[in-house]
Motif scaffolding. Structure first.
Motif, PDB file in Angstrom:
ATOM      1  N   TYR A 106       1.326  -1.160   0.219  1.00 64.17           N
ATOM      2  CA  TYR A 106      -0.035   0.099   0.108  1.00 64.17           C
ATOM      3  C   TYR A 106       0.642   1.695   0.084  1.00 64.17           C
ATOM      4  N   THR A 107       1.634   0.907   0.978  1.00 61.83           N
ATOM      5  CA  THR A 107       2.878   2.187   1.310  1.00 61.83           C
ATOM      6  C   THR A 107       3.422   2.231  -0.101  1.00 61.83           C
ATOM      7  N   LEU A 108       4.307   1.149  -0.501  1.00 51.95           N
ATOM      8  CA  LEU A 108       5.039   1.153  -2.061  1.00 51.95           C
ATOM      9  C   LEU A 108       4.153   2.118  -2.915  1.00 51.95           C
ATOM     10  N   ALA A 231      -5.641  -5.978  -5.178  1.00 55.42           N
ATOM     11  CA  ALA A 231      -7.221  -6.293  -4.755  1.00 55.42           C
ATOM     12  C   ALA A 231      -8.232  -5.730  -5.367  1.00 55.42           C
ATOM     13  N   ALA A 232      -7.903  -4.277  -5.932  1.00 58.75           N
ATOM     14  CA  ALA A 232      -8.743  -3.602  -6.898  1.00 58.75           C
ATOM     15  C   ALA A 232      -8.851  -4.558  -8.021  1.00 58.75           C
ATOM     16  N   GLN A 233      -7.301  -4.933  -8.534  1.00 54.97           N
ATOM     17  CA  GLN A 233      -8.090  -5.085 -10.010  1.00 54.97           C
ATOM     18  C   GLN A 233      -8.272  -7.040  -9.724  1.00 54.97           C
ATOM     19  N   LEU A 234      -8.377  -7.650  -9.028  1.00 55.67           N
ATOM     20  CA  LEU A 234      -9.200  -8.615  -8.505  1.00 55.67           C
ATOM     21  C   LEU A 234      -9.782  -8.878  -9.005  1.00 55.67           C
ATOM     22  N   VAL A 235     -10.995  -7.980  -8.820  1.00 57.96           N
ATOM     23  CA  VAL A 235     -12.413  -7.729  -8.428  1.00 57.96           C
ATOM     24  C   VAL A 235     -12.981  -8.262 -10.242  1.00 57.96           C
ATOM     25  N   ARG A 247      -7.219   5.620  -1.082  1.00 59.80           N
ATOM     26  CA  ARG A 247      -5.854   6.134  -2.424  1.00 59.80           C
ATOM     27  C   ARG A 247      -5.526   5.173  -2.884  1.00 59.80           C
ATOM     28  N   LEU A 248      -5.958   4.085  -2.334  1.00 63.19           N
ATOM     29  CA  LEU A 248      -5.297   2.737  -3.388  1.00 63.19           C
ATOM     30  C   LEU A 248      -6.458   2.899  -4.605  1.00 63.19           C
ATOM     31  N   ALA A 249      -7.917   2.683  -4.253  1.00 63.65           N
ATOM     32  CA  ALA A 249      -8.799   2.545  -5.065  1.00 63.65           C
ATOM     33  C   ALA A 249      -9.289   3.380  -5.943  1.00 63.65           C
ATOM     34  N   LEU A 250      -8.346   5.204  -6.104  1.00 61.66           N
ATOM     35  CA  LEU A 250      -8.352   5.980  -6.671  1.00 61.66           C
ATOM     36  C   LEU A 250      -7.601   5.949  -8.129  1.00 61.66           C
TER      37      LEU A 250
END
Length: 331
Positions: A106-108, A231-235, A247-250
């Motif tokens: 996440y931080t990376l 995770a967001a790509q796997l859906v 922030r990852l989702a955006l």
């Protein structure tokens, strides 16, 4: 040098032996021959009147006496290193120092690109060693295997100082083609759906999973992954939900066909912190790097969207905008 008849150089050997639990690897770590390390172990055993390390199958295991010594020996060596290795003045533009940071992906993904850009601009010869998060990350500080930890405040050790870098909200991510993507996501629909759950750090639950369990509810977990960023790509292509950092989702929404919803549960924010060893608070290099982290958070939020921005208010990525425009022309 001796203290109470103990050659203090043997403490370095003991620390390496207890960390590596192997004579050959310990010898390599402190740049000794294997025979010299074997001799050091023999002298340590004689001094402490204990085997310290015993062979169990193919491994060497510490005795109770050795386990009791491990933290004390490491603390002494960290104090010495912090005292003698830290330069009186730190000049970023002239430094060739290496900093070791423990970070999640996440931080990376979200913060580190902004950190590295600022480090490079001010100190192009500094090296950054980004290491993956592990279980019990505070031990990396104790062993001097990391200079800084970037972790949720809930996981920070009370034995070392820390400061909060940012607050992060969680949100739900679904494939654009999913049934729930363009409907109101209710609590019931959320709990009945299949879920993708992150289990980072050798299978330890992520903070969002911990929050959900504290609410006394359970989810139907259909996929687990070690990666927050994935995770967001796997859906995509499924009816599943991933509960991820906003922030990852955006960031993912710029490249993936996903919809973002608020979590229909009372889920508190994650408070991401930076932590360092208590004996290194006066380290000017670490103080400078912590300042870089704070600046990078501000730059990240200018690029991604600040903490006050609701997920529904986020600007659609150019790819989606072009697709919507194309549909309107067809109509």
């Amino acid at each position: 040098m001796r203290f109470n008849k103990l050659d203090l150089n043997l403490l370095v050997a003991l620390d390496a032996l207890l960390s590596e639990r192997s004579i050959s690897r310990a010898a390599e770590r402190v740049h000794l021959s294997q025979s010299a390390m074997s001799n050091a172990l023999a002298r340590l055993r004689e001094y402490f009147d204990d085997e310290l390390l015993v062979q169990v199958g193919r491994k060497m295991e510490p005795t109770p006496r050795a386990e009791g010594l491990a933290d004390a020996v490491r603390d002494v060596l960290v104090r010495v290193e912090a005292t003698i290795s830290t330069q009186p003045a730190f000049v970023p533009a002239e430094s060739t120092r290496e900093f070791r940071l423990l970070v999640s992906d996440y931080t990376l993904t979200t913060l580190m690109p902004h950190v590295l850009a600022r480090v490079y601009a001010q100190a192009p010869n500094i090296r950054i060693d980004l290491r993956p998060q592990v279980a019990h990350p505070e031990r990396a500080l104790e062993r001097a295997d990391a200079d800084l930890l970037i972790i949720p405040r809930d996981y920070c050790s009370t034995d070392h100082p820390s400061e909060t870098l940012l607050d992060e909200q969680f949100c739900c991510v679904l494939w654009e083609g999913a049934t729930l993507a363009h409907a109101t996501l209710t609590r019931e629909a959320y709990l009945e759906a299949g879920h993708i759950v992150v289990l980072p750090g050798q299978g330890q639950p992520a903070l969002e999973d911990w929050f959900v369990k504290r609410l006394g509810v359970s989810r139907r977990v259909e996929v687990t992954t070690f990666s927050f960023a994935a995770a967001a790509q796997l859906v995509v292509g499924t009816q599943r939900i991933a509960t991820v950092h906003r922030r990852l989702a955006l960031l993912a929404q710029r490249h993936e066909p996903i919809a973002i919803h608020d979590v229909p549960l009372h889920m508190p924010a994650m408070h991401q912190a930076v932590q360092w060893h208590r004996h290194r608070s006066a380290d000017e290099g670490l103080s400078w790097l912590r300042g870089i982290l704070r600046e990078a958070v501000e730059a990240m939020d200018r690029a991604v969207g600040g903490p006050g921005q609701r997920v529904e208010d986020s600007v659609a990525p150019p790819r989606k905008a072009r697709r919507a425009k194309a549909r309107s022309k067809m109509d």
